[in-house]
Scaffold this active site. Structure first.
Site, PDB file in Angstrom:
ATOM      1  N   ALA A 133       0.845  -1.204   0.000  1.00 56.32           N
ATOM      2  CA  ALA A 133       0.000   0.000   0.000  1.00 56.32           C
ATOM      3  C   ALA A 133       0.879   1.252   0.000  1.00 56.32           C
ATOM      4  CB  ALA A 133      -0.921  -0.011   1.208  1.00 56.32           C
ATOM      5  N   PRO A 134       0.397   2.349  -0.596  1.00 59.92           N
ATOM      6  CA  PRO A 134       1.197   3.590  -0.681  1.00 59.92           C
ATOM      7  C   PRO A 134       1.693   4.121   0.656  1.00 59.92           C
ATOM      8  CG  PRO A 134      -0.702   3.723  -2.142  1.00 59.92           C
ATOM      9  CD  PRO A 134      -0.875   2.474  -1.322  1.00 59.92           C
ATOM     10  N   ARG A 135       1.004   3.797   1.731  1.00 60.96           N
ATOM     11  CA  ARG A 135       1.434   4.312   3.042  1.00 60.96           C
ATOM     12  C   ARG A 135       2.643   3.560   3.589  1.00 60.96           C
ATOM     13  NH1 ARG A 135      -3.276   1.506   3.626  1.00 60.96           N
ATOM     14  NH2 ARG A 135      -3.320  -0.265   5.090  1.00 60.96           N
ATOM     15  N   TYR A 136       2.982   2.412   2.941  1.00 58.88           N
ATOM     16  CA  TYR A 136       4.101   1.624   3.430  1.00 58.88           C
ATOM     17  C   TYR A 136       5.376   1.786   2.594  1.00 58.88           C
ATOM     18  CZ  TYR A 136       0.496  -0.819   6.098  1.00 58.88           C
ATOM     19  OH  TYR A 136      -0.531  -1.119   6.940  1.00 58.88           O
ATOM     20  N   ILE A 137       5.245   2.198   1.370  1.00 58.11           N
ATOM     21  CA  ILE A 137       6.413   2.280   0.495  1.00 58.11           C
ATOM     22  C   ILE A 137       6.858   3.729   0.319  1.00 58.11           C
ATOM     23  CG2 ILE A 137       5.950   0.138  -0.732  1.00 58.11           C
ATOM     24  CD1 ILE A 137       4.622   1.703  -2.937  1.00 58.11           C
TER      25      ILE A 137
END
Length: 839
Positions: free
Chosen positions: A119-123
């Site tokens: 997910a974008p919040r992790y990468i």
């Protein structure tokens, strides 16, 4: 109620009517234009679709050298992109997976396996050093307002590199699509340099997944072109194949699914597929017992995603319009754009240096000539400006432009502290450096092409390491699916009732076959036809022969004796059926009513038997029983009527003696561009092959192998030293390097093994050992190059350097000094050697 008076606005209302079809046409054109220009097709200038350009612009605005969460990048990009966060997230991941413009951190997925990114919040991400160097320059960027008018965004980014061709792009618009394939980083730079040098270029794509590709129909990336891409398949052993690289556009998951599907349909027979992919792709394909690895490889290419066809379609936006261009034209455009941008940057820098030199000169004159004292008694601002201007007047002719009031105002802003500490030596040194840099800029402008070439070479040196070509360029042979399909069905026939198929299990078994095979059927009345195999099909009663039909099989010869219904004569013919229309009925006879076949055989290798012909007892012939040899008949086309066997009535024809082939040997050729055998005169002739003849293959790694001459055989042509028809009497002469002793050896031996399709190592097992020369000439000659500088190359006769020994013998050591390399010299006759004094 109409009272007869005219309506003043009636005609005007009629003319103002807008038809729905016109509205639809205008709206559709507006919509399609918007999708083409703003969403799906990249601009030629920077190779970006709008969403990609906005992502890179937003990342640059956020860049402080540290990684940013992709979720934050999405939020920043939404200030410029009016289509929601999902499209931005997908485009960001796509850019990151290309490993060129974005420095990534975290799980960004894997294009090889098809695994998605986290997910974008992790990468996290940041612009790569390469992106910072080639993408951004506010001074050469053309700006426009964002969709809400609050921000400025680039119309296109000033890219100084053929980015569109390096990354590739794919998009589907309204009535239009684009597919530009990715190309190799270093090859693009080399090609740009070649263009600047006035040379021609030829670009071929390079895929991140590697594999093998045939670009013979690439057509420079235009519509109508085609690329065939194959997985890289290795033979681990006779029961296991390894898939090491996969075709572009596939994943290990989709590839394995296609293999399982082909197995379920019976096109290929495998036991299991194991995915060992980790850092590198590795898929194990375990073959079913009795499966040939070579045939299995062909079947994988024919029936699975191990081979895919890609159709390029290079469409880009040029001057606000979609345009179809070749990749060479795109490269030419991008190269010229790079030159133009470099020129703009040099001109901007030249202007900056000139301004710095001008003000430094003004500052020096102002301070050293104490002009600042002239303004001490000035009472108004205008008088201050006038007095400074008067003090500068004697020097104005030396400046490159007129001195403006703004320049004078800048002089008044110099602090007293700076004036008191002014060092003329440091000022001279500063101006000298500025003048040197200005001279360099002027030189680069005067030699702009050389400067651009140097710029490209610097890019390659800084960023080209590790970006070598991954996709191997090959020429592929065409695989006939019917020839490599596994036998997944059984053919049965009911001769009396006229049925054939693979569901007639209670009837006569004919042969094993594939469910994609064609079947040829000959009947007693002399007619025949070719049909697609089915579970049960009616083809006509009184079937004489049924078998699998191979198109253009020149070895299959049919022998027939028939009665001509018109003349009553008995005719004989030998013929081939190379190609025919499916389900169309043909005649072995001349087609006369009452004609029928008396004798018929199908001979897969052109055999010609001897038969005994029995005439009727009532015939007037003196000899009523005689023999006929089919070898006396020429092989003709299927439409030939044949020759007269007898004019008397025939009672029966029986086989007397089995025949041998009259076709001679099979002429086999080896095509080293694909590593395959053929009978189409492609490549080098290996000779005429009969029965149990074998082919000898010697590889650089020190293995020799005997193979049959099946056209499905595959040879590692990159590692191959020698391939020829095997003659057990010939002596093999070999020169090899031994990795254990770091020495060179020569040996001579005969092939003593007879096992087919098994490699035998005839040199030492050290990893660095290899064969440099292998020959079956009677008196082979080698040229030895020594490592000593200035040493001449020397010729030696191999047949006098080593005695004949067994194939396992180590051989004789070459005690000739420090050897750099050894190569085989073209064959020379004994007489020529004597003339050269080599005996």
């Amino acid at each position: 109620m109409d009272n007869g008076q005219e309506h003043p606005h009636k005609d005007e209302a009629i003319h103002n009517v807008e038809h729905v079809d016109g509205m639809y046409r205008n709206w559709f054109l507006d919509y399609s234009s918007y999708v083409i220009l703003e969403r799906a097709v990249p601009a030629i200038q920077d190779g970006f679709k709008p969403v990609q350009r906005r992502i890179m612009h937003a990342m640059k605005e956020m860049d402080d050298g540290r990684y940013n969460k992709v979720a934050n990048i999405i939020g920043q990009t939404m200030q410029y992109h009016p289509h929601g966060d999902a499209s931005i997230a997908d485009a960001t991941v796509n850019l990151g997976q290309k490993d060129l413009l974005i420095d990534t951190q975290g799980n960004w997925g894997d294009v090889r396996t098809g695994d998605g990114a986290a997910a974008p919040r992790y990468i996290e991400a940041r612009p790569s050093k390469f992106a910072l160097e080639i993408l951004y320059n506010p001074q050469t960027t053309q700006w426009q307002l964002s969709y809400d008018g609050r921000k400025k965004e680039p119309v296109t980014l000033p890219v100084k590199f053929p980015l569109l061709l390096a990354q590739g792009v794919e998009g589907i618009a309204v009535g239009l699509s684009t597919k530009v394939l990715p190309h190799n980083f270093n090859e693009l730079i080399d090609a740009s340099i070649d263009l600047l040098k006035g040379k021609s270029v030829s670009l071929m794509p390079d895929f991140p997944t590697g594999g093998l590709a045939d670009f013979s129909e690439y057509n420079e990336g235009l519509r109508g072109g085609k690329i065939r891409v194959r997985a890289k398949i290795e033979e681990q052993d006779k029961k296991t194949l390894l898939i090491k690289e996969i075709p572009f556009g596939t994943t290990t998951t989709s590839l394995i699914e296609s293999i399982i599907k082909a197995n379920d349909k019976g096109k290929i027979k495998i036991k299991k597929v194991v995915d060992n992919t980790a850092a590198d792709v590795e898929i194990e394909v375990h073959l079913a017992p009795g499966q040939s690895p070579d045939v299995a490889i062909d079947a994988l290419y024919a029936f699975t995603d191990c081979e895919v066809s890609i159709s390029p379609n290079a469409c880009v936006i040029v001057d606000e319009k979609p345009r179809f261009m070749t990749v060479n034209d795109i490269l030419r455009y991008n190269t010229q754009q790079t030159v133009d941008l470099l020129k703009q940057e040099l001109e901007i820098r030249r202007g900056e240096l000139l301004e710095k030199l001008l003000f430094s000169s003004l500052e020096r004159i102002f301070i050293e000539n104490r002009i600042y004292r002239d303004i001490e008694e000035a009472t108004t601002w205008e008088e201050v400006i006038r007095r400074i201007d008067a003090g500068l007047e004697p020097y104005k002719k030396d400046f490159y432009r007129e001195i403006t009031e703004e320049d004078i105002v800048r002089l008044t802003e110099i602090k007293i502290k700076r004036i008191s500490r002014y060092d003329s030596f440091k000022a001279d040194e500063l101006m000298r450096r500025l003048q040197e840099e200005l001279a360099e800029v002027e030189h680069n402008l005067a030699h702009l092409v050389d400067y651009a070439i140097g710029y490209y070479k610097n890019l390659k040196q800084k960023y080209g390491k590790g970006r070598e070509r991954k996709t191997e360029i090959r020429s592929f042979d065409t695989i006939q699916a019917a020839q490599v399909a596994a036998n997944n069905a059984k053919l049965y026939v009911n001769r009396a009732e006229g049925f054939i198929g693979y569901s007639l299990k209670k009837d006569e078994f004919v042969c094993e076959c594939s469910d994609i095979d064609d079947i040829i059927v000959f009947k007693r009345n002399g007619t025949y036809q070719v049909s697609k195999i089915q579970d049960k099909a009616f083809v006509g009663k009184d079937i004489l022969h049924v078998g699998v039909f191979r198109k253009n099989d020149e070895r299959m010869v049919y022998n027939a004796i028939y009665v001509d219904g018109e003349t009553g004569r008995t005719m004989v013919k030998r013929f081939q059926v190379l190609g025919i229309t499916r389900d169309k009925e043909y005649d072995v006879t001349k087609g006369a009513k009452g004609s029928k076949l008396l004798y018929f055989t199908a001979n897969p290798n052109g055999e010609a038997e001897v038969v005994t012909v029995h005439l009727t007892a009532q015939s007037k012939a003196k000899i009523k029983i005689f023999d006929f040899d089919f070898a006396t008949q020429e092989i003709k086309g299927r439409g030939a009527g044949g020759n007269i066997l007898t004019k008397y009535p025939v009672r029966r024809v029986v086989l007397k003696r089995e025949g041998v082939s009259t076709l001679g040997g099979l002429e086999v050729y080896y095509d080293d561009s694909v590593g395959r055998l053929n009978t189409d005169n492609r490549g080098r002739a290996l000779g005429s092959f009969h029965g149990d003849d074998r082919i000898l293959v010697i590889y650089k790694n020190g293995n020799y192998e005997l193979t049959n001459y099946e056209l499905s055989n595959r040879y590692d042509f990159e590692n191959l030293l020698l391939i020829e028809k095997f003659n057990p009497e010939k002596i093999i002469s070999a020169v090899y390097y031994d990795g254990n002793t770091k020495s060179w050896f020569v040996k001579r031996f005969r092939i003593e093994t007879s096992t087919v399709d098994k490699p035998f190592l005839f040199i030492t097992e050290a990893r660095s050992s290899y064969v440099a020369v292998a020959s079956t000439e009677e008196q082979p000659q080698i040229e030895v190059e020594f490592a000593d500088k200035g040493a001449e190359k020397t010729l030696y006769d191999v047949d006098v350097m080593a005695e004949l020994r067994g194939w396992k013998a180590l051989g004789n050591k070459l005690n000739l000094g420090k050897i750099k390399g050894v190569r085989l010299v073209a064959a020379t006759s004994k007489a020529e050697k004597e003339q050269l004094g080599l005996f």
